[in-house]
Design a protein around this motif. Structure first.
Motif: not given
Length: 1715
Positions: A832-835, A862-863, A869-872, A879-885
């Motif tokens: 996580k620190r690397i990410l 979280p990443w 949150a940074t406006g990406s 897509n990744a968040l959609g799959k999770i939701y």
């Protein structure tokens, strides 16, 4: 043409015979820019005739309006409309193309580089070179307005003047106007004339040539004035003097060519002659220098429309219209001068032309004029005359005449004036050059000769060179070279020391000489000269002229090493294999002879390659030339031995030398050099750098490694690593860098190189365990060894390098590193620190995929949320968040509806297996990108209504097509899914829509899907069942169109029910070929032509016209159309009907319709159809109607013709006499051609065309009226036609009246004579010409033709006619007629009166009845051909010997008497006797032939007195032959004459012997005394003593006193006892001796001082008059005075018998000046 005509005329070729159609042979279509090409433009091709190759024809498929060929190159210009293009036929390339702003009315090549184009307003020039467009040069003058036809254009040779010429119709005929434009001053000058041209001429007395304008002038406002020729210079600088200009000269125009005009002027540049060609075929030839007319003749009956010059010969080419005759005219040089003399009688012009053009024929004129000028002491003009005479007067005799003329006080010598004039005008001949050089050299001014030779003013000869040789060898050499005196030219080269020039010169001229002897002599006297000569001999063309080896040995034997080297270098420069020995010898003598630097230079230049290289190499090694030795060795052992001294060699040479060795030798030598220590490492590195490709990096690396030269290896590889593509080089360089601690270089190569083997390098670096892993990081990063790198760093506890790698080196590789860390079981916090450290630099999709495959996606939430949150806005993140939701069922519909950044295709596919409605929602969000997936899922899961609404809302025709164009099933049944979808669209989706665009798009989709049935149902529901779109015009149009296409039976009903559709467009579709619904279209036009549909009257009429158009154009029902036209009764409708009837060949009905329509617009077609149908009565009303609104030529013309055809002559006469615009002339000709003579008579009477009126009267047999009309016409062709018609009808009086008018014109005489003769009316013909003699304007042709008629029909009147009218006869024609009629006396009379004495004499000699002695004598002295005189001699000897003496008296001044005597000899002895009196009269000329003939006659007649007188007075005969002949004559007097002749010829012994034999002692004594030969006299004295002729002995002593030595006289007197006989001699001798002694004593007595001074002064005073006051000092053999030697034993008698003041033979005594 005859030989005495001053021009030559011949036909070069015939275009019509070459296949060029007549229609293309005319102005504008056929062009000829020069004597190279003729170009003809035909309808579909361009024909090119190559005159240089015998008229070879080339045809090219080119469509153009006009074409012209460049005068020099094979470049053609084409014009079509306003487009002008230029093509190169040799290279087949388009050179230029341009669109002119206006039409080109005339164009021409101004020269070989400029194309001139003339438009209606301006003149343009287009340069062939470069890429420039045409430029306007000047505007056309107002005198050359739009009505002028441009016929020619010229540009002056200097390009500063332009001449534009054109013609136009005028009151007096064809007017000509020209515009002269100055390009420098930008001004124009109008000229009134038809033709002009520029010429360059040489003006006498001027150094610079004159540029003149030659043009024809004819004043337009003064047509009665004759035309003139102008010659004036243009562009001359006033500072150089006045311009050349001639007074205008009148051009002699024939009487029958008053209306003729010139079409072109062509300049004969060679002869300075101008040819003028006229429209009627007349050729005029003018002398430009004087402006005089030299010749005029009619050379063709056709119009000549194109001319061109042939500069090489001065000829002119011309082309005749239609016939295509290409003729060539050239000045006939041998005939022009005689023609000018005999016909023009202009001796001045003859002299000038003959001199300027160097032509024969004016020799007598030159001689007479020369004698006149010499007699008048006009030296200057006499010299100019000789200069202008060509070669006629430039003879040695002329030079002698000028030399004999005494100089005037204060003026130069006449001979110098003569030569000066010749030099100004041209070049001196051989004799003139010699005679001029003599005084110039005597005056010591050779520079003048040099100047004249440079200017080519002297003719070089051997004699001239000999004359110059003592003064200037160089100038003499120049003369010998030009005179081709080869031996003397070579002698000059030798004297000048130019030995190197001898051989090239002798070779070039083919002169053979002995070079070996010359070389041997020079070798000892002049070695450098010998060297120059030897070089020339070996370089001679065709091979060396001497043996190279022998010559070299000769040089070497004289110890001339330097010369030997120079010679061999020159001889061996061709580097031939057979000279190998000599090449070796050349190098050897310099290496051994102490000049190694010379050998080094020779080898350096590389000019010799065939010598013995090993031998030369050994010699070089001996003298320490290591580099040269190495160059010559090929064995590696020898090379290694030499390279032991490499420290003494140039490193650059060593490096270059390795390039000459093969691979094995280079490697071996390199090993040997490295094995001798580090001193050679640097040069070996340089060698390896340069030849690494040839030697191979692998072997070089091995060599360095074997010798443990790692540093050398590092520098070698460092130099090539950046360019090498060998993996070994890169690997070894990395290895060497690491071994030497050069980690930065290792890192650089690992980072930048793409060549090395990554596996090999990676394994080496991993095993090397370097303290700095950055080289390994770069290798693994670049070649995707991330997993191994991660594992290496993780296992070696280099975690900080992992974090540095993903954050700074390659963040994109983070997913691979994270995946490997997952596999290695790394701590999640570390991951996580690397990410979080990498942040947004990490690729999302790859990381998500890796996490998904390892079921660790939740770890990324979280990443991902932090990134959002940074406006990406990256789709992968969403897509990744959609799959999770969606997986967590965290309000997925809201996410899919509101989120704008995910990829619908990705989430749609993800949702298909979970929830199809969510997938439809995701696909719908794609805005059409996922339409295929959306359709598929709709059909799969039955979502038809959603799909129908989506389709209507989308309004996408392509999407509709994908749905509606689904293929039918295998059984041919309609797809049920498609039917369900259509039902949903019709029932729900479309009725719900309130958007017109959605409805329109849906309808279009149904149309595009070819569903007409469904579309009709759809449209009927929308339009007929009531909706917001019922009155929509587009939908109504669509409904009718769909019915037209799918169900034509419904169209008529729809037309009746619907009112808001596009009637015109629908009607046009109905009548189209694909539908042919003509009744429906007719119904539409009829319905919409009503006022309730069309408010405008114009629109109603338009619809009515369209309606009848359907009937006549498509239905072809003219009856129904006529009925409809009657119903509406509108003029446009009638007009439409009339046009259709006209097209259907119903001209009568069409005329009726046009009359109803009052439409004359198609009058041309109506007239044509009526003419074809011959319905003249029906046509007349139409024409009368048309004339009410139109004033057209065709209408009035056709009306006149209709009246004529219907024989309504009263109406015809009334019409033609009233106002009209008919082509009266044309219709009159038409009626005349169709034999409507009464009508034609009325027409021609109205326009006063009396010529045609007379012809009409002829055809109507109204001969008196015809004569009256011809009198009004006063035209020769009309008079001729009426004359012949009257003659055929037997109206001889009327025929004679007309014939008198015809014979006034010379060109028509022959036709009248032939016509009368063919009909056999000879008496009337003679009567006609006799009446013609009384005409006021009777010309030479009438008198001539009457004379010819007399010879044929009334021979008794011939002589009287010739005598009365001689001055008005064409003598040549009449005299030929007399000869044909064998009327020789009149012929002789004509010849005599015409001063053709040669022909007169010939006839009198050939025809006995014509001979008249006195007339013959009068004529014979005036003949020009001298041969006729000699024929006359023979004629008189044969036919009239009694008159021979009289003949010779008359001819004496004109004949060659020697030739006459020879002629008499050939005739016989009687002829000589007959001519004795003649020969006696001409003996004063002292001719040998005459003298010998007379002497023979005197001998034959034994008339010794006459013979003696002849011999004494005339000495020009063969004296020896005569003496020999007479020496044996039986008569004494003749033998005495023989002795006398011998004596005259100083044959003393023969004369004395003859006299001795005849005992003529006095003759012997006189002969001996005259001989003054003491030996002959002594011999005669002894003869008298031997024969005891004492008295003769004494007489001989007395007579020969001056020549007898006293001792001889004393001896003979003492021996023979003749003391008394010798005493007188001795008395005289002693007296003479005493007088001389006394005189000598007086001379030797010393004189007083005063007397001596006076004598000295007198002596020097006398020198002032010697040799014109100049003291001549000789040279050569006059340096010293020969001493006077006293005679042995006595007094000096050398001055005895020499008169005072006379020098002895041999000239003046030598003067001992010592100079």
């Amino acid at each position: 043409m005859a030989a005495n005509v001053p021009i030559t005329f011949n036909e070069a070729l015939n275009l019509a015979a070459l296949g060029v159609p007549e229609t293309s042979i005319k102005h504008g279509l056929t062009t000829m820019s020069s004597d190279n090409w003729i170009v003809c433009v035909e309808p579909n091709q361009v024909t090119m005739v190559d005159l240089r190759n015998g008229g070879q024809v080339t045809r090219r498929s080119i469509t153009a309006e006009a074409a012209i060929m460049n005068p020099v190159q094979n470049i053609i210009a084409l014009r079509s409309g306003t487009r002008v293009q230029i093509f190169n036929l040799d290279t087949k390339q388009k050179l230029k193309s341009y669109e002119m702003p206006e039409a080109v009315v005339f164009w021409k090549w101004a020269n070989d580089t400029t194309l001139a184009m003339v438009t209606a307003t301006a003149v343009y020039h287009w340069l062939l070179a470069g890429a420039s467009d045409p430029t306007k040069v000047f505007d056309r003058h107002q005198s050359l307005g739009p009505n002028s036809q441009i016929i020619n254009y010229h540009v002056s040779p200097d390009g500063k003047w332009c001449l534009l010429g054109g013609i136009s119709s005028g009151q007096g005929g064809i007017n000509g106007n020209m515009q002269l434009y100055s390009t420098e001053k930008k001004v124009s000058q109008p000229l009134q004339g038809h033709a002009g041209a520029f010429a360059i001429i040489k003006v006498m007395g001027r150094d610079d040539p004159a540029q003149v304008l030659v043009f024809h002038e004819k004043k337009n406002d003064q047509p009665q004035d004759p035309p003139k020729l102008f010659v004036m210079e243009v562009g001359r600088d006033p500072a150089k003097g006045p311009a050349f200009r001639l007074p205008p000269t009148q051009i002699p125009v024939p009487a029958d060519a008053a209306a003729d005009f010139p079409v072109s002027i062509v300049i004969d540049k060679k002869d300075e002659i101008a040819f003028l060609m006229t429209k009627m075929g007349y050729l005029y030839m003018f002398d430009i220098m004087s402006g005089k007319t030299m010749y005029r003749a009619k050379i063709t009956q056709d119009v000549v429309f194109c001319t061109a010059s042939q500069d090489a010969t001065g000829a002119m080419f011309g082309i005749t219209v239609r016939r295509g005759q290409v003729f060539r005219i050239q000045l006939n040089g041998p005939a022009i001068v005689p023609y000018i003399v005999s016909t023009l009688r202009d001796n001045d012009l003859a002299i000038k032309v003959a001199g300027r053009l160097n032509l024969p024929g004016a020799e007598n004129l030159y001689a007479a004029e020369f004698e006149r000028l010499i007699a008048a002491k006009d030296v200057i003009n006499a010299a100019k005359l000789v200069a202008s005479s060509g070669t006629a007067l430039r003879t040695p005799a002329t030079i002698a005449r000028f030399q004999q003329i005494p100089a005037e006080p204060g003026s130069p010598q006449p001979i110098f004036q003569y030569f000066s004039t010749l030099l100004e005008t041209g070049r001196l001949n051989e004799q003139e050059s010699i005679e001029l050089a003599k005084p110039v050299l005597q005056q010591g001014r050779p520079q003048l000769l040099e100047k004249w030779l440079k200017d080519d003013k002297l003719q070089c000869s051997e004699a001239l060179g000999d004359l110059i040789m003592p003064s200037d060898v160089g100038m003499a050499l120049s003369v010998y070279l030009r005179a081709e005196c080869h031996a003397k030219a070579i002698n000059c080269f030798v004297q000048r020391g130019e030995y190197d020039k001898i051989v090239p010169y002798a070779t070039s001229v083919g002169f053979k000489m002995d070079y070996s002897t010359m070389l041997s002599q020079l070798l000892f006297n002049n070695p450098q000269g010998a060297l120059d000569l030897a070089k020339g001999l070996v370089n001679a063309e065709g091979g060396p002229l001497i043996d190279i080896q022998s010559t070299a040995e000769a040089f070497l034997s004289s110890n001339r090493v330097q010369e030997t080297t120079a010679f061999l270098l020159e001889a061996l420069k061709d580097n031939k294999p057979e000279h190998a020995y000599l090449q070796t010898k050349l190098l050897e003598i310099n290496l051994i002879g102490g000049a190694p630097q010379v050998a080094d230079a020779i080898m350096q230049n590389g000019i010799l390659t065939h010598y013995d290289r090993p031998h030369v190499g050994k010699l070089c090694e001996k003298v320490g030339m290591w580099q040269r030795a190495a160059e010559h060795y090929t064995d590696i052992n020898d090379i290694k031995r030499v390279f032991k001294n490499s420290h003494q060699m140039n490193p650059e040479f060593i490096v270059e030398y390795f390039g000459k060795l093969n691979r094995e030798q280079s490697i071996s030598l390199l090993k040997d050099m490295l094995s001798r220590g580090p001193a050679n490492v640097q040069v070996c590195v340089e060698i390896a750098k340069k030849y690494n490709e040839e030697l191979g990096a692998k072997d070089l690396v091995t060599v360095f490694e074997q010798n443990k030269a790692i540093e050398g290896l590092y520098y070698f590889l460092g130099a090539i690593v950046n360019f090498s593509e060998d993996p070994l080089v890169h690997f070894k360089y990395i290895q060497a860098s690491c071994m030497l601690g050069q980690f930065k270089e290792a890192e650089r190569v690992c980072r930048d190189s793409n060549i090395y083997n990554p596996e090999e390098v990676k394994d080496y670096l991993k095993n090397a365990k370097l303290p700095d892993p950055r080289p390994l990081i770069h290798v693994c990063d670049r070649f995707d060894f991330v997993d191994e790198l991660t594992e290496y760093l993780y296992l070696n506890s280099l975690l900080q390098y992992i974090e540095v790698y993903v954050t700074k080196v390659s963040p994109a590789k983070t997913p691979q590193v994270i995946g490997k860390l997952f596999d290695l079981g790394a701590n999640e916090d570390f991951i996580k620190r690397i990410l979080m450290a990498v942040g947004t630099a990490c690729p999302v999709d790859e990381l998500v995929e890796i996490a998904e495959t390892r079921n660790r996606l939740r770890l990324l939430q979280p990443w991902l949320e932090a990134r959002v949150a940074t406006g990406s806005t990256e789709p992968g993140t969403h897509n990744a968040l959609g799959k999770i939701y969606i997986t967590l069922n965290k309000d997925p519909k809201a996410f899919l509806t509101n989120n704008m950044f995910y990829e619908p295709k990705v989430l749609g596919a993800f949702c298909e297996s979970l929830d199809p409605s969510l997938a439809f929602l995701a696909y719908k969000k794609s805005s059409g990108e996922c339409d295929d997936e959306l359709i598929k899922i709709s059909f799969t899961h039955g979502l038809y209504r959603d799909l129908a609404r989506y389709l209507v809302e989308r309004q996408d025709l392509e999407l509709w097509a994908r749905v509606l164009n689904k293929d039918e099933g295998a059984d041919g049944q309609e797809d049920p899914q498609k039917r369900q979808l259509i039902d949903q669209v019709v029932e729900w989706a479309l009725p719900e829509s309130t958007s017109a665009d959605e409805v329109s798009c849906t309808v279009k989709a149904f149309m595009a899907a070819d569903l007409p049935g469904e579309l009709i149902v759809l449209l009927e529901r929308i339009i007929l069942q009531g909706s917001d779109f019922s009155d929509n015009k587009n939908l109504q149009n669509l409904l009718i169109l769909t019915a037209i296409r799918a169900d034509a039976s419904r169209v008529a009903g729809y037309i009746d029910q619907l009112d808001n559709f596009d009637a015109k467009d629908i009607a046009l579709i109905c009548v189209s070929e694909s539908h042919m619904l003509y009744e429906e279209a007719y119904s539409i036009y009829v319905k919409f032509s009503k006022p309730e549909f069309m408010e405008s009257k114009e629109d109603q009429i338009e619809m009515q016209v369209n309606a009848i158009g359907v009937l006549v154009d498509y239905m072809k029902d003219l009856d129904r159309a006529k009925t409809y036209a009657s119903q509406v009764d509108k003029k446009p409708v009638w007009s439409k009907l009339g046009k259709a009837q006209l097209e259907e060949k119903c001209p009568a009905d069409a005329i009726e319709s046009y009359i109803n329509a009052e439409d004359p617009s198609d009058y041309v077609a109506v007239c044509a159809e009526a003419r074809e149908a011959e319905i003249w009565n029906e046509l007349i009303p139409y024409l009368l109607m048309a004339r009410k609104t139109l004033q057209e030529n065709v209408l009035d013309t056709e009306l006149i013709y209709s009246y004529a055809k219907t024989n309504r002559l009263t109406d015809l006469e009334k019409f033609v006499n009233g106002p009209n615009v008919a082509n009266i002339q044309g219709i009159g000709d038409r009626c005349f051609d169709e034999a409507l003579y009464n009508a034609a008579k009325i027409i021609f009477t109205s326009i006063n065309n009396n010529s045609k009126l007379a012809l009409c009267h002829i055809h109507l047999e109204e001969y008196r009226e015809a004569v009256a009309a011809a009198g009004k016409a006063n035209n020769v062709s009309t008079w001729k036609a009426v004359c012949f018609a009257c003659l055929r009808a037997g109206e001889f009086r009327l025929a004679s009246q007309c014939g008198l008018e015809v014979i006034k014109y010379p060109d028509h005489l022959d036709e009248v004579v032939n016509y009368y003769s063919d009909l056999g009316h000879f008496t009337h013909l003679v009567s006609l010409f006799e009446q013609g003699l009384g005409l006021e304007d009777a010309h030479i042709g009438i008198f001539t033709e009457l004379g010819i008629l007399y010879t044929k029909h009334v021979p008794e009147k011939v002589m009287e006619h010739c005598k009365v009218f001689f001055s008005k006869l064409n003598v040549s024609k009449v005299v030929r007629a007399c000869e044909r009629a064998r009327l020789f006396p009149p012929a002789v009379y004509l010849y005599m009166q015409n001063k053709e004495f040669d022909n007169a004499v010939k006839i009198m000699m050939e025809r006995a009845p014509a001979f008249e002695h006195e007339l013959f004598l009068d004529a014979i002295v005036k003949v020009r051909n001298a041969e006729i005189m000699y024929k006359a001699v023979q004629f008189y000897l044969s036919m009239h010997p009694n008159h021979f003496t009289r003949l010779m008296e008359v001819m004496e001044p004109h004949v060659d008497h020697s030739r006459v005597v020879n002629q008499l000899r050939r005739t016989g002895d009687w002829a000589l006797q007959l001519g004795q009196s003649y020969m006696q009269s001409v003996q004063g000329a002292n001719l040998s032939a005459v003298n010998e003939a007379l002497n023979e006659l005197y001998i034959e007649d034994e008339d010794y007195e006459s013979l003696r007188k002849s011999i004494d007075r005339f000495n020009n005969y063969n004296m020896i032959a005569l003496a020999q002949k007479l020496s044996s004559h039986e008569l004494l007097e003749f033998r005495r004459i023989s002795a006398y002749v011998y004596r005259q010829n100083k044959k003393w012994n023969q004369s004395i012997e003859l006299s001795k034999n005849d005992r003529m002692w006095k003759d012997c004594i006189d002969t001996a005394n005259e001989s003054a030969d003491s030996e002959i006299i002594e011999k005669l004295l002894r003869f008298f003593c031997e024969t005891s002729e004492k008295e003769c002995f004494c007489a001989a002593l007395y007579t020969c006193y001056a020549h007898v030595s006293p001792d001889v006289a004393l001896e003979l007197g003492w021996i023979n006892g003749y003391h008394n006989y010798i005493m007188p001699f001795f008395i005289q001798t002693f007296k003479h001796t005493a007088e001389r002694l006394k005189a000598l004593e007086e001379k030797t007595t010393p004189k007083t001082e005063e007397k001596a001074e006076n004598e000295i002064a007198g002596t020097y005073g006398g020198l002032n008059g010697f040799n014109s006051g100049m003291l001549m000092i000789g040279n050569g053999g006059m340096d010293t005075m020969a001493p006077v030697m006293p005679q042995q034993g006595g007094i000096d008698m050398s001055g005895f018998g020499v008169p005072n003041g006379v020098y002895p033979q041999g000239g003046m005594p030598h003067m001992g000046m010592g100079m």
